[in-house]
Design an enzyme around this catalytic site. Structure first.
Site, mmCIF file in Angstrom:
data_model
loop_
_atom_site.group_PDB
_atom_site.id
_atom_site.type_symbol
_atom_site.label_atom_id
_atom_site.label_comp_id
_atom_site.label_asym_id
_atom_site.label_seq_id
_atom_site.Cartn_x
_atom_site.Cartn_y
_atom_site.Cartn_z
ATOM 1 N N LYS A 1 3.591 3.769 17.027
ATOM 2 C CA LYS A 1 2.726 4.919 17.331
ATOM 3 C C LYS A 1 3.107 5.598 18.664
ATOM 4 O O LYS A 1 2.307 5.643 19.603
ATOM 5 C CB LYS A 1 1.261 4.495 17.345
ATOM 6 C CG LYS A 1 0.868 3.829 16.033
ATOM 7 C CD LYS A 1 -0.601 3.622 15.889
ATOM 8 C CE LYS A 1 -0.939 3.151 14.494
ATOM 9 N NZ LYS A 1 -1.194 1.808 14.263
ATOM 10 N N ASP B 1 0.830 -1.215 0.000
ATOM 11 C CA ASP B 1 0.000 0.000 0.000
ATOM 12 C C ASP B 1 0.859 1.257 0.000
ATOM 13 O O ASP B 1 0.418 2.297 0.462
ATOM 14 C CB ASP B 1 -0.941 -0.005 1.217
ATOM 15 C CG ASP B 1 -0.192 -0.093 2.541
ATOM 16 O OD1 ASP B 1 1.018 -0.356 2.522
ATOM 17 O OD2 ASP B 1 -0.832 0.115 3.585
ATOM 18 N N ASP C 1 1.991 6.162 2.198
ATOM 19 C CA ASP C 1 1.157 4.967 2.218
ATOM 20 C C ASP C 1 -0.258 5.430 1.923
ATOM 21 O O ASP C 1 -0.677 6.497 2.380
ATOM 22 C CB ASP C 1 1.245 4.226 3.558
ATOM 23 C CG ASP C 1 0.429 4.893 4.641
ATOM 24 O OD1 ASP C 1 -0.593 4.354 5.035
ATOM 25 O OD2 ASP C 1 0.827 5.991 5.079
HETATM 26 P P1 GTP Z 1 -6.087 -1.286 7.663
HETATM 27 O O1 GTP Z 1 -7.150 -2.314 7.940
HETATM 28 O O2 GTP Z 1 -6.667 -0.015 7.153
HETATM 29 O O3 GTP Z 1 -5.132 -1.085 8.794
HETATM 30 O O4 GTP Z 1 -5.215 -1.810 6.423
HETATM 31 P P2 GTP Z 1 -4.444 -3.217 6.214
HETATM 32 O O5 GTP Z 1 -5.319 -4.339 6.629
HETATM 33 O O6 GTP Z 1 -3.972 -3.253 4.790
HETATM 34 O O7 GTP Z 1 -3.228 -3.160 7.233
HETATM 35 P P3 GTP Z 1 -1.834 -2.418 7.078
HETATM 36 O O8 GTP Z 1 -2.015 -1.091 6.402
HETATM 37 O O9 GTP Z 1 -1.155 -2.425 8.373
HETATM 38 O O10 GTP Z 1 -1.062 -3.415 6.095
HETATM 39 C C1 GTP Z 1 0.207 -3.167 5.565
HETATM 40 C C2 GTP Z 1 0.416 -4.141 4.404
HETATM 41 O O11 GTP Z 1 0.374 -5.482 4.890
HETATM 42 C C3 GTP Z 1 -0.664 -4.036 3.340
HETATM 43 O O12 GTP Z 1 -0.042 -4.193 2.086
HETATM 44 C C4 GTP Z 1 -1.613 -5.182 3.665
HETATM 45 O O13 GTP Z 1 -2.248 -5.707 2.501
HETATM 46 C C5 GTP Z 1 -0.669 -6.218 4.266
HETATM 47 N N1 GTP Z 1 -1.313 -7.032 5.306
HETATM 48 C C6 GTP Z 1 -1.827 -6.586 6.472
HETATM 49 N N2 GTP Z 1 -2.310 -7.611 7.190
HETATM 50 C C7 GTP Z 1 -2.107 -8.738 6.455
HETATM 51 C C8 GTP Z 1 -2.402 -10.120 6.668
HETATM 52 O O14 GTP Z 1 -2.978 -10.534 7.674
HETATM 53 N N3 GTP Z 1 -2.028 -10.992 5.684
HETATM 54 C C9 GTP Z 1 -1.412 -10.578 4.550
HETATM 55 N N4 GTP Z 1 -1.084 -11.482 3.630
HETATM 56 N N5 GTP Z 1 -1.125 -9.281 4.301
HETATM 57 C C10 GTP Z 1 -1.469 -8.363 5.257
#
Ligand code: GTP
Length: 348
Positions: free
Chosen positions: A157, A106, A215
């Site tokens: 954070k 992201d 991001d």
């Molecule tokens: P929010 O729900 O808005 O916090 O977004 P998010 O679920 O994408 O979480 P975050 O922004 O912390 O994720 C950072 C990156 O890790 C992103 O590219 C997500 O797609 C990926 N990511 C987060 N959680 C997982 C997970 O449980 N499994 C996998 N495969 N990717 C994850």
């Protein structure tokens, strides 16, 4: 060289844009963010990709398939329940025998991945983390490091600001580090894996070569990414506003009485009616139809959107397949087919 992309998050903060699409598939001027990231990886000699999927994985698999269109070999590892960033890395362990990149999917950045790899080797690190400077790090994971460039602490954070360098979500891992991550359960790489590696005395190098980083975790950031693209702060391959304030793909029909105030991005097969005024800072995706007399500024329209005549729209995001009708002034809103339906129902 191989890379693992974490694409399985639910993207809750980016809702409702992520109601039907996983976050890495949201469009950035005509292409999904993930496609743009894969293009960058290829430029840095990455030829094999592992996509770690969970939420809405079918969208990603359906779009990229085995990767032949992009000249990459793409593998998929699916989680039935979210394993978190660390658990997702562990789950992909069997694909990696040498140092490999791991990227949050992201982010938009200009990190020089080839240089980062050289740095990782020079520092003989177990893991290298790219960091970026932000004015207010309180919403991020902050990293402190010593004079030799090795991490000394991680704080998620923080209330107190001890460093302005934050984790940019781009890593290089040596594969033996993965042995330390427990399997089959959710693990956070930021909160659990990195602090644990430090406790064990592993070398975590910090790489600072990043001067653009964003991001797209929230709608505000998603809009910001486009702003940065329009003004050239973010370089978007094959899209340029420097010579022409209006970038148009092919086959659009713009009425001569339409006023285009750049910067404006027009996708394929766009139709714009009589006396409309479009721009500045407007993206109109493929196959959109804009009616007579519309006024649209500071807005992002995805594909197959119809805006009926006379609509005034400012600071909006409209996702695929929406028809915006009988709304004289739309401002600061996100329209999805569900939102449009709800508004229609209320009006009846
Ligand atoms: P929010 O729900 O808005 O916090 O977004 P998010 O679920 O994408 O979480 P975050 O922004 O912390 O994720 C950072 C990156 O890790 C992103 O590219 C997500 O797609 C990926 N990511 C987060 N959680 C997982 C997970 O449980 N499994 C996998 N495969 N990717 C994850």
């Amino acid at each position: 060289m191989k890379a693992l992309l974490l694409v399985g998050g639910k993207g809750t903060r980016l809702r409702p844009l992520t109601d039907r699409l996983p976050k890495p598939m949201v469009p950035i001027m005509g292409k999904p963010l993930l496609e743009r990231t894969l293009h960058t990886l290829k430029q840095h000699h990455v030829d094999e990709i592992v996509l770690s999927t969970c939420y809405r994985s079918e969208c990603i698999r359906g779009y990229f398939g085995g990767g032949s269109d992009s000249g990459l070999k793409i593998h998929y590892v699916h989680e039935d329940f979210p394993l978190g960033t660390g658990g997702a890395i562990k789950n992909s362990e069997s694909y990696f025998q040498d140092a490999f990149f791991v990227l949050n999917a992201d982010i938009l950045s200009n990190i020089n991945l080839s240089e980062m790899l050289r740095y990782h080797r020079r520092k003989k690190a177990d893991v290298t983390i790219a960091v970026t400077w932000v004015r207010n790090p309180s919403a991020y994971g902050v990293i402190e490091y010593d004079k030799d460039g090795y991490a000394t602490s991680f704080r998620e954070k923080p209330e107190e600001i001890s460093s302005h360098f934050i984790n940019a979500g781009v890593y290089i891992f040596e594969p033996d580090v993965l042995k330390k991550i427990p399997s089959g359960k959710p693990v956070s790489v930021e909160r659990e894996v990195f602090p644990e590696l430090l406790r064990e005395g592993r070398k975590i190098a910090v790489y600072q070569g990043c001067n653009y980083w964003l991001d797209i975790g929230t709608p505000e950031k998603y809009i910001q990414a486009h702003r940065d693209g329009f003004v050239g702060k973010l370089r978007i391959p094959e899209v340029s506003f420097s010579r022409r304030a209006v970038y148009s793909r092919f086959n659009s029909k713009i009425n001569r009485t339409t006023e285009l105030r750049g910067p404006v991005y027009l996708g394929r097969n766009v139709r714009i009616g009589n006396g409309a005024a479009i721009g500045p800072y407007v993206v109109i995706g493929d196959n959109c139809v804009i009616g007579d007399g519309c006024r649209i500024s500071n807005s992002l329209l995805w594909n197959n959107v119809v805006v009926e005549s006379g609509t005034k729209m400012a600071e909006c995001i409209v996702t695929d397949d929406c028809r915006i009708a009988n709304m004289p002034l739309c401002r600061h809103r996100i329209y999805t087919p569900d939102v449009v339906k709800e508004i229609g129902n209320k009006a009846m």
